[in-house]
Design a protein around this motif. Sequence first.
Motif, PDB file in Angstrom:
ATOM      1  N   THR A 137       0.835  -1.205   0.000  1.00  0.00           N
ATOM      2  CA  THR A 137       0.000   0.000   0.000  1.00  0.00           C
ATOM      3  C   THR A 137       0.868   1.252   0.000  1.00  0.00           C
ATOM      4  O   THR A 137       0.573   2.234  -0.691  1.00  0.00           O
ATOM      5  N   LEU A 138       1.946   1.209   0.782  1.00  0.00           N
ATOM      6  CA  LEU A 138       2.872   2.337   0.815  1.00  0.00           C
ATOM      7  C   LEU A 138       3.507   2.551  -0.556  1.00  0.00           C
ATOM      8  O   LEU A 138       3.678   3.685  -1.007  1.00  0.00           O
ATOM      9  N   LEU A 139       3.839   1.469  -1.235  1.00  0.00           N
ATOM     10  CA  LEU A 139       4.415   1.573  -2.568  1.00  0.00           C
ATOM     11  C   LEU A 139       3.423   2.234  -3.522  1.00  0.00           C
ATOM     12  O   LEU A 139       3.802   3.079  -4.343  1.00  0.00           O
ATOM     13  N   SER A 140       2.153   1.861  -3.397  1.00  0.00           N
ATOM     14  CA  SER A 140       1.111   2.480  -4.215  1.00  0.00           C
ATOM     15  C   SER A 140       0.981   3.964  -3.897  1.00  0.00           C
ATOM     16  O   SER A 140       0.851   4.804  -4.801  1.00  0.00           O
ATOM     17  N   LEU A 141       1.035   4.296  -2.605  1.00  0.00           N
ATOM     18  CA  LEU A 141       0.968   5.699  -2.183  1.00  0.00           C
ATOM     19  C   LEU A 141       2.142   6.496  -2.752  1.00  0.00           C
ATOM     20  O   LEU A 141       1.974   7.615  -3.251  1.00  0.00           O
TER      21      LEU A 141
END
Length: 293
Positions: A137-141
């Motif tokens: 999710t952090l990578l997507s953010l």
Amino acid sequence: MMMVRSAYDKKKDDIHFEYWQRCRYLPEDKLIALLDHDNFKLSLEAAASLQLRGGSKIIRLAQMDSFSNRYKRRALAAFILGQIKLNTKEEKISLKILYDLALNDQSAIVRSYAVSSFGHRCFGHRCEKAKKKYADTLLSLAQSTVLDKSVMVRVSTAFALSVFKNRASIPLLIKLLKDTHSEVKNWAAFSVNVNNYDTPEIRNCFVLLLDEKNFEARFEAIIGLAKRQDKRVTQILIHELSQERIYDEMVEVTAYLGDVSLLPTLYQVKDKFGTFKELNTSIKVLEHLKSKL
């Protein structure tokens, strides 16, 4: 040799200690009152104390403050939610709050704290399965925040990408290594080094960083190139190790680089500063390599 702090850095540390002393024994209600103080650094120290103490009341306060019409309270809320102890339900809610703040808040400082805090939550999670989910999710953010117009947000993004190892983050870090702002490049280089990423493009970015005026960014590039045995850093290391002030890490990485042409410089370091562990090890390694030539 140890890095010498500037008078400016010492003053900042003294102020931080003063605020910490002021907050450490205050009751909870007094700390909450300080969140509205005109001095944001003092408010941040109060938030840090509340974060450390934890508890459902502080968690609910931070979650509510994330919707405040005052950007400073939203920033402090994002900060508190980054490392406060949460149960599963509280964490799910808090991660959604942080994600939304990071993407949508109008204030750059709020977005910045939200990105950093999201990274902290990923790093601090004990469950590996959940950590991977949050890291994805952090990578997507980060796909969005890496392009944020605010330097603070891009710095926070570079930091956040340091908390987990995933080669999918390399293209984002390369973008940050090519940023226009030196502090962004510094943190991007740190993230690359802490996760031991290595590609030809990363090395080429590091070579460009050798000309940075920002010492921290240049330092990360020197260390990174030496550990990747890239001989383009040899002359830079010789220059740095010939200065009046040298750094243990630069002495240490000469062993990783494995370039025997550094031996005369290391002997000069020994004559000037005497022996120490990192120097002895590097000399021994390079002398061994030279004996095999």
